[in-house]
Design a protein around this motif. Sequence first.
Motif, mmCIF file in Angstrom:
data_model
loop_
_atom_site.group_PDB
_atom_site.id
_atom_site.type_symbol
_atom_site.label_atom_id
_atom_site.label_comp_id
_atom_site.label_asym_id
_atom_site.label_seq_id
_atom_site.Cartn_x
_atom_site.Cartn_y
_atom_site.Cartn_z
ATOM 1 N N TYR A 178 -5.632 18.338 23.188
ATOM 2 C CA TYR A 178 -5.933 17.605 24.410
ATOM 3 C C TYR A 178 -6.499 16.241 24.034
ATOM 4 O O TYR A 178 -7.317 16.104 23.125
ATOM 5 C CB TYR A 178 -6.957 18.357 25.264
ATOM 6 C CG TYR A 178 -7.512 17.475 26.369
ATOM 7 C CD1 TYR A 178 -6.766 17.213 27.510
ATOM 8 C CD2 TYR A 178 -8.758 16.859 26.243
ATOM 9 C CE1 TYR A 178 -7.240 16.367 28.504
ATOM 10 C CE2 TYR A 178 -9.249 16.025 27.237
ATOM 11 C CZ TYR A 178 -8.482 15.782 28.366
ATOM 12 O OH TYR A 178 -8.943 14.935 29.335
ATOM 13 N N TYR A 179 -6.055 15.212 24.728
ATOM 14 C CA TYR A 179 -6.615 13.870 24.551
ATOM 15 C C TYR A 179 -6.662 13.177 25.903
ATOM 16 O O TYR A 179 -5.884 13.497 26.811
ATOM 17 C CB TYR A 179 -5.784 13.053 23.558
ATOM 18 C CG TYR A 179 -4.299 13.067 23.819
ATOM 19 C CD1 TYR A 179 -3.714 12.230 24.768
ATOM 20 C CD2 TYR A 179 -3.461 13.933 23.116
ATOM 21 C CE1 TYR A 179 -2.346 12.247 25.010
ATOM 22 C CE2 TYR A 179 -2.089 13.959 23.351
ATOM 23 C CZ TYR A 179 -1.536 13.121 24.291
ATOM 24 O OH TYR A 179 -0.195 13.135 24.536
ATOM 25 N N ARG A 180 -7.562 12.242 26.040
ATOM 26 C CA ARG A 180 -7.756 11.534 27.301
ATOM 27 C C ARG A 180 -6.598 10.571 27.568
ATOM 28 O O ARG A 180 -5.873 10.160 26.652
ATOM 29 C CB ARG A 180 -9.061 10.751 27.285
ATOM 30 C CG ARG A 180 -10.302 11.607 27.142
ATOM 31 C CD ARG A 180 -11.533 10.745 27.010
ATOM 32 N NE ARG A 180 -11.728 9.911 28.204
ATOM 33 C CZ ARG A 180 -12.574 8.906 28.277
ATOM 34 N NH1 ARG A 180 -13.309 8.580 27.221
ATOM 35 N NH2 ARG A 180 -12.703 8.206 29.387
ATOM 36 N N TYR A 181 -6.485 10.174 28.828
ATOM 37 C CA TYR A 181 -5.488 9.171 29.189
ATOM 38 C C TYR A 181 -5.790 7.849 28.491
ATOM 39 O O TYR A 181 -4.884 7.104 28.125
ATOM 40 C CB TYR A 181 -5.488 8.978 30.715
ATOM 41 C CG TYR A 181 -4.542 7.911 31.196
ATOM 42 C CD1 TYR A 181 -3.168 8.037 31.024
ATOM 43 C CD2 TYR A 181 -5.026 6.755 31.819
ATOM 44 C CE1 TYR A 181 -2.292 7.040 31.461
ATOM 45 C CE2 TYR A 181 -4.166 5.760 32.260
ATOM 46 C CZ TYR A 181 -2.802 5.907 32.083
ATOM 47 O OH TYR A 181 -1.943 4.932 32.507
ATOM 48 N N ALA A 271 2.819 9.852 13.870
ATOM 49 C CA ALA A 271 3.100 8.804 14.860
ATOM 50 C C ALA A 271 1.994 7.765 14.922
ATOM 51 O O ALA A 271 2.141 6.736 15.593
ATOM 52 C CB ALA A 271 3.296 9.434 16.239
ATOM 53 N N GLY A 272 0.879 8.009 14.238
ATOM 54 C CA GLY A 272 -0.255 7.091 14.310
ATOM 55 C C GLY A 272 -1.069 7.260 15.573
ATOM 56 O O GLY A 272 -1.892 6.416 15.912
ATOM 57 N N PHE A 273 -0.864 8.376 16.257
ATOM 58 C CA PHE A 273 -1.544 8.608 17.532
ATOM 59 C C PHE A 273 -2.979 9.075 17.280
ATOM 60 O O PHE A 273 -3.226 9.971 16.473
ATOM 61 C CB PHE A 273 -0.795 9.682 18.326
ATOM 62 C CG PHE A 273 -1.265 9.839 19.737
ATOM 63 C CD1 PHE A 273 -0.651 9.149 20.768
ATOM 64 C CD2 PHE A 273 -2.333 10.670 20.053
ATOM 65 C CE1 PHE A 273 -1.073 9.280 22.081
ATOM 66 C CE2 PHE A 273 -2.768 10.810 21.345
ATOM 67 C CZ PHE A 273 -2.139 10.120 22.363
ATOM 68 N N GLY A 274 -3.928 8.486 18.008
ATOM 69 C CA GLY A 274 -5.325 8.878 17.866
ATOM 70 C C GLY A 274 -6.027 8.231 16.697
ATOM 71 O O GLY A 274 -7.150 8.622 16.358
ATOM 72 N N THR A 308 -10.180 11.880 16.544
ATOM 73 C CA THR A 308 -9.919 12.093 17.968
ATOM 74 C C THR A 308 -8.991 13.270 18.225
ATOM 75 O O THR A 308 -9.167 13.996 19.204
ATOM 76 C CB THR A 308 -9.304 10.817 18.578
ATOM 77 O OG1 THR A 308 -10.235 9.745 18.442
ATOM 78 C CG2 THR A 308 -8.985 11.010 20.055
ATOM 79 N N ILE A 309 -8.010 13.488 17.332
ATOM 80 C CA ILE A 309 -7.006 14.525 17.591
ATOM 81 C C ILE A 309 -7.209 15.778 16.732
ATOM 82 O O ILE A 309 -6.361 16.673 16.731
ATOM 83 C CB ILE A 309 -5.581 13.966 17.395
ATOM 84 C CG1 ILE A 309 -5.413 13.275 16.025
ATOM 85 C CG2 ILE A 309 -5.276 12.978 18.491
ATOM 86 C CD1 ILE A 309 -5.080 14.170 14.882
ATOM 87 N N VAL A 310 -8.325 15.869 16.017
ATOM 88 C CA VAL A 310 -8.617 17.086 15.246
ATOM 89 C C VAL A 310 -9.134 18.149 16.205
ATOM 90 O O VAL A 310 -10.189 17.992 16.811
ATOM 91 C CB VAL A 310 -9.646 16.809 14.133
ATOM 92 C CG1 VAL A 310 -10.053 18.116 13.458
ATOM 93 C CG2 VAL A 310 -9.073 15.837 13.114
ATOM 94 N N ASN A 311 -8.387 19.245 16.328
ATOM 95 C CA ASN A 311 -8.707 20.245 17.344
ATOM 96 C C ASN A 311 -9.586 21.371 16.818
ATOM 97 O O ASN A 311 -10.347 21.970 17.568
ATOM 98 C CB ASN A 311 -7.419 20.837 17.920
ATOM 99 C CG ASN A 311 -7.614 21.390 19.309
ATOM 100 O OD1 ASN A 311 -8.562 21.052 20.004
ATOM 101 N ND2 ASN A 311 -6.731 22.274 19.726
ATOM 102 N N THR A 312 -9.464 21.703 15.547
ATOM 103 C CA THR A 312 -10.296 22.749 14.951
ATOM 104 C C THR A 312 -10.692 22.327 13.550
ATOM 105 O O THR A 312 -9.830 21.978 12.737
ATOM 106 C CB THR A 312 -9.551 24.091 14.892
ATOM 107 O OG1 THR A 312 -9.299 24.553 16.223
ATOM 108 C CG2 THR A 312 -10.379 25.144 14.169
ATOM 109 N N VAL A 332 -12.133 22.237 19.473
ATOM 110 C CA VAL A 332 -13.150 21.292 19.926
ATOM 111 C C VAL A 332 -12.635 20.315 20.986
ATOM 112 O O VAL A 332 -13.419 19.840 21.821
ATOM 113 C CB VAL A 332 -13.757 20.523 18.730
ATOM 114 C CG1 VAL A 332 -14.690 21.407 17.944
ATOM 115 C CG2 VAL A 332 -12.663 19.969 17.816
ATOM 116 N N CYS A 333 -11.354 19.984 20.963
ATOM 117 C CA CYS A 333 -10.831 19.068 21.990
ATOM 118 C C CYS A 333 -10.872 19.720 23.371
ATOM 119 O O CYS A 333 -11.229 19.078 24.365
ATOM 120 C CB CYS A 333 -9.398 18.644 21.651
ATOM 121 S SG CYS A 333 -9.284 17.569 20.201
#
Length: 489
Positions: A178-181, A271-274, A308-312, A332-333
């Motif tokens: 999950y990430y914010r808009y 993709a370089g996202f986050g 930002t995109i690390v979920n666990t 965590v996200c």
Amino acid sequence: MSIDDVIYVICLLGCIGAGSYVRKIADEGQRKLVSTALGVTVVVIVSGLHSLFCFASLALGTATVLLVHPSKGHLVTFAVMFGYLVIFRLFDFHLGIPGHTNMIQMILTLKVSGIAFEKTAAWKRLQARDEQKKNDQRDVNQESLVEITDYDEDLQTLTAVEILHYSFNYIGVLTGPYYRYRTYRDYFEMPFKSHAPCVEATLEKLKNAGFYCALYLATNYLWPLDYALSDEFFNDRSFVYRLMYVWPTFWTFRARIYTGLTLSECVCTMAGFGAYPDESDPNNGEGPRKRYQHLKRDADKHLYNFTTIVNTRVLEVERCWTFREGMKHWNVCVQYWLAVNVYKLFPSKRYRTGATLLCSAYWHGFRPGHYFCIMGAPFYVALEDMWDKLVRKHETGTRRRVIDVLFWIFKWFAFSYLGEAFLLSSFGKIWRFYSSVYHIGYVSWAAMIALGLYLTSQKKKAERKKNREVEKAAGGDLTAAAVQKEKTQ
């Protein structure tokens, strides 16, 4: 692995491969269209006709976000999206919707309702600024004490197309994170992706994913969950064997989750996202916690991370000593979303922890195992906190290390015992397994709580007695000093 899992992994690997191409598309509008087209394609491949359920929920949620006034939009959208889960899962019970479609719908629910919460929060800040200007009769050009950004303004003019792009972006469409808009917008507006170590981060995560996958396949072969449902397991195996079986089955579950989540993170990193500069202090799910817009001017001079995109946080989950710490590092996200949109906004402080956990269990599904597992966690945490104060908190040296190891063992037994309910899912299967081990987890925890309460009360009595003796001794010393003073005079 099932055929659904094979298709799922192939889709994730395809998304990882596409990241290198998507990142290099110069035109932001074209990159956005390509990302959404890929996301819709992945959803259709994984879900087939069942993808219509996801499109229908997006249409309902989008209409709510755009048509309901921002003052109530977050609550109405939350009710619509989480209410839709009832319809979705009723069809699941009757039609057998693929599990990965369920994951897509779960992430979609957080995204659409999350953007409504963001819009409402921004609207409140704008209202506070306007009210402040009105009351203080401030000059238009004078700086407001309420911090307003262009992002707050833009949220009030959201369009259905933007919500569609955000919701079905191929990055995170399957299992998150999950990430914010705001994070989504930054990907298309900021130059950070071009300077972050995308390939290096992806290769490192792919190594970890391969390791987790190998462990999953090995342990699933040696200790399959299906065996825990067989008559042989209950009739021919000993009590100790049945009880210890929760350890390998829950490890198999963890390895499977670690594999999926790490591959999902690889989709983001390639993709370089986050990607954000270290100076922006990014947080899991939330993104930067400090001002960062000015950093784009010299984007090539910064060090970047993908926090930002690390979920666990896998290593922290495995190595931390307590159940409470393990929960903080897991998913965590999603925990960020629950903390910001449920825990902090729930009107009753007394019940907000229970409400947050109930929301989490509801979001995961309607099967009893979800509630046995998630709603059982706070009772063990309370037990753990009690014994931490009694035997661990003030210890040091070798004694502390031994106690830490014992807490670690108990932590994983609690995770595994509760996690078995999550895996077995139905009440009948859960009851049969727990009965075969005489409900030893709940019985032993109840006994430990009772013993902990007794020892805590005894400790408090001893402290009060000690304080009275100190006060009495101090009073005696004062009396003696007064007598001596009179004699001297």
